[in-house]
Design an enzyme around this catalytic site. Structure first.
Site, short mmCIF file in Angstrom:
data_model
loop_
_atom_site.label_atom_id
_atom_site.label_comp_id
_atom_site.label_asym_id
_atom_site.label_seq_id
_atom_site.Cartn_x
_atom_site.Cartn_y
_atom_site.Cartn_z
N SER A 9 -1.07 32.39 74.17
CA SER A 9 -1.62 32.18 72.83
C SER A 9 -0.74 32.91 71.80
O SER A 9 -0.60 34.13 71.83
CB SER A 9 -3.05 32.73 72.78
OG SER A 9 -3.52 32.69 71.46
N HIS A 34 -0.75 27.84 73.13
CA HIS A 34 -2.03 27.77 72.42
C HIS A 34 -1.84 28.35 71.02
O HIS A 34 -1.24 29.41 70.86
CB HIS A 34 -3.06 28.59 73.21
CG HIS A 34 -4.44 28.54 72.66
ND1 HIS A 34 -5.20 27.39 72.68
CD2 HIS A 34 -5.21 29.49 72.07
CE1 HIS A 34 -6.39 27.64 72.15
NE2 HIS A 34 -6.42 28.91 71.76
N ASP A 36 -3.83 29.35 67.47
CA ASP A 36 -5.15 29.63 66.90
C ASP A 36 -5.14 29.49 65.38
O ASP A 36 -4.40 30.21 64.70
CB ASP A 36 -5.57 31.06 67.26
CG ASP A 36 -5.95 31.18 68.72
OD1 ASP A 36 -6.80 30.40 69.16
OD2 ASP A 36 -5.36 32.04 69.41
N MET A 38 -7.40 29.87 62.00
CA MET A 38 -8.64 30.49 61.50
C MET A 38 -8.70 30.35 59.99
O MET A 38 -7.68 30.54 59.32
CB MET A 38 -8.66 31.98 61.87
CG MET A 38 -8.48 32.22 63.36
SD MET A 38 -8.51 33.99 63.71
CE MET A 38 -8.04 33.99 65.43
N HIS A 67 -6.25 25.20 68.38
CA HIS A 67 -7.66 25.61 68.39
C HIS A 67 -8.12 25.86 66.95
O HIS A 67 -7.74 26.85 66.34
CB HIS A 67 -7.76 26.88 69.26
CG HIS A 67 -9.11 27.48 69.36
ND1 HIS A 67 -9.33 28.71 69.93
CD2 HIS A 67 -10.33 27.05 68.96
CE1 HIS A 67 -10.61 29.00 69.89
NE2 HIS A 67 -11.24 28.01 69.29
N MET A 69 -10.55 27.14 64.59
CA MET A 69 -11.72 27.98 64.31
C MET A 69 -11.97 27.87 62.81
O MET A 69 -11.71 28.81 62.05
CB MET A 69 -11.44 29.42 64.75
CG MET A 69 -11.50 29.60 66.25
SD MET A 69 -10.68 31.11 66.79
CE MET A 69 -9.02 30.50 66.95
N MET A 138 -15.46 29.79 75.00
CA MET A 138 -14.94 31.07 74.50
C MET A 138 -15.52 32.19 75.37
O MET A 138 -16.73 32.24 75.59
CB MET A 138 -15.37 31.30 73.04
CG MET A 138 -14.72 30.40 72.02
SD MET A 138 -12.92 30.34 72.07
CE MET A 138 -12.47 32.06 71.74
N PHE A 144 -10.42 37.16 66.86
CA PHE A 144 -9.44 38.23 67.07
C PHE A 144 -8.94 38.23 68.51
O PHE A 144 -9.70 37.93 69.43
CB PHE A 144 -10.06 39.60 66.76
CG PHE A 144 -10.54 39.70 65.34
CD1 PHE A 144 -9.68 40.09 64.32
CD2 PHE A 144 -11.84 39.36 65.01
CE1 PHE A 144 -10.12 40.15 63.00
CE2 PHE A 144 -12.29 39.41 63.69
CZ PHE A 144 -11.42 39.80 62.68
N GLY A 146 -7.20 40.38 71.80
CA GLY A 146 -7.35 41.71 72.37
C GLY A 146 -8.77 42.19 72.60
O GLY A 146 -9.01 43.39 72.74
N ASP A 172 -10.96 31.03 76.96
CA ASP A 172 -10.12 31.65 75.92
C ASP A 172 -10.73 32.97 75.51
O ASP A 172 -11.87 33.01 75.03
CB ASP A 172 -10.06 30.67 74.73
CG ASP A 172 -9.13 31.14 73.62
OD1 ASP A 172 -8.38 32.12 73.82
OD2 ASP A 172 -9.14 30.50 72.55
C1 DX5 Z 1 -9.50 34.37 69.82
C2 DX5 Z 1 -8.48 33.29 70.05
C3 DX5 Z 1 -7.72 33.45 71.32
C4 DX5 Z 1 -6.87 34.70 71.35
C5 DX5 Z 1 -6.99 35.26 72.73
O1 DX5 Z 1 -10.34 34.02 68.79
O2 DX5 Z 1 -9.11 32.00 70.10
O3 DX5 Z 1 -6.92 32.31 71.63
O4 DX5 Z 1 -5.52 34.48 71.06
O5 DX5 Z 1 -6.38 36.51 72.75
P1 DX5 Z 1 -6.61 37.54 73.93
O6 DX5 Z 1 -6.11 36.88 75.19
O7 DX5 Z 1 -5.80 38.72 73.51
O8 DX5 Z 1 -8.07 37.81 74.01
ZN ZN Z 2 -7.90 30.21 70.89
#
Ligand code: DX5
Ligand code: ZN
Length: 228
Positions: A9, A34, A36, A38, A67, A69, A138, A144, A146, A172
C-alpha cells in the site's frame, strides 16, 4: 487452491519518492499496488488523488487497486477510472447507492469492489453480490496506516467465505506475516499491506516472500479446517 495476492500500500511509502516505491514493489514481485484515496470527510485524513494513480500507471505494469475512502464515490469514481485503476474499491457506508457506481466501474472494464468497515456486518454486501469482483474487509478503522489489526473482524471473513465461496476476499489494515496468516485461515486471499512492507530497511522482497510462505501454509490449514 485459491491464489494468494499481496499488494503493498503506497500510503506507507515515502511521498517524495513514489516512483521509486512503485518500482520497488515491482522488483519485489508484488501482485499489484494498493493506492488509498481519502477525502477528509469519509475518514478524518487526506491522502492522494488521481494524479498519483496516473503516476503509478506510467511507472509500473503492476495492477492498481484503488481504495476510495470517500463519502461520494458517485462523484469521484470516474476520475480514478480515467487515471488507470484496475480495481476500484468503494465503501458500502458511503453516502450514495453503491449499485450504479459498481455498474459504471464494470462498464468501463475495471474490477469492482465493495469495502466493509470493521463494524459493518457481512450481510451489507449481499444485495450487491452480482455486481462485485471483490469484497474488502477493513481490519482497522480506515484513515491511517500503521494501526493494530482487529481480530474481531475474523468471524466476518469466515462468514463471507462461506456465503460467497468464489468471491475474491481482501483484507486491509494492520497486516504482518502473523495477522495476515490469521486472515488467510479465515478465508481471505488478497492482502493489502502498508507499513509492514515499506520499512526503512527497504527489505520488501524478503518480507513479501516470507509473508507469501506463511499465507500458503495458513490457507491450506484454513481450508482443511473448513472441509474437515
Ligand atoms: C488504511 C488504508 C490501508 C493502509 C494500511 O485506511 O486503507 O490501505 O495503507 O496500512 P497498514 O498496513 O500500515 O495498516
Ligand atoms: Zn486501503
Amino acid at each position: 487452491m485459491r491464489d494468494i495476492k499481496i499488494l503493498p500500500s503506497l500510503l506507507a511509502a515515502d511521498m517524495g519518492r513514489l516512483e521509486e516505491a512503485c518500482r520497488q514493489a515491482e522488483a519485489a514481485s508484488a501482485d499489484g499496488l494498493h493506492i488509498d484515496i481519502m477525502d477528509g470527510h469519509f475518514v478524518p485524513n487526506l491522502s492522494m488523488g488521481p494524479d498519483v494513480v496516473r503516476l503509478a500507471r506510467r511507472t509500473t505494469k503492476l495492477p492498481l487497486s484503488v481504495h476510495l475512502m470517500v463519502s461520494r464515490p458517485d462523484w469521484l469514481a470516474d476520475a480514478f477510472l480515467q487515471a488507470g485503476a484496475d480495481t476500484l474499491l468503494i465503501h458500502v457506508e458511503a453516502r450514495c447507492d453503491p449499485a450504479p457506481v459498481l455498474q459504471e466501474i464494470r462498464r468501463q472494464g475495471v474490477r469492482a469492489g465493495l469495502t466493509l468497515n470493521p463494524e459493518t456486518p457481512a450481510a451489507a454486501v449481499l444485495p450487491y453480490r452480482e455486481l462485485l469482483d471483490e469484497v474488502l474487509c477493513m481490519t482497522v478503522h480506515p484513515g491511517f496506516g500503521g494501526q493494530v489489526f482487529l481480530d474481531e473482524v475474523l468471524p466476518k471473513i469466515r462468514a463471507l467465505r462461506e456465503t460467497l465461496p468464489g468471491m475474491v476476499l481482501s483484507v486491509d489494515g494492520g497486516l504482518n506475516d502473523e495477522t495476515a496468516a490469521r486472515a488467510a485461515e479465515a478465508g481471505a486471499d488478497v492482502f493489502l499491506v502498508g507499513s509492514w512492507l515499506f520499512t526503512p530497511e527497504g527489505d520488501m522482497s524478503a518480507r513479501l516472500q516470507k509473508m507469501r510462505t506463511c499465507l500458503q501454509v495458513a490457507l491450506a490449514r484454513g481450508r482443511s479446517e473448513r472441509e474437515g
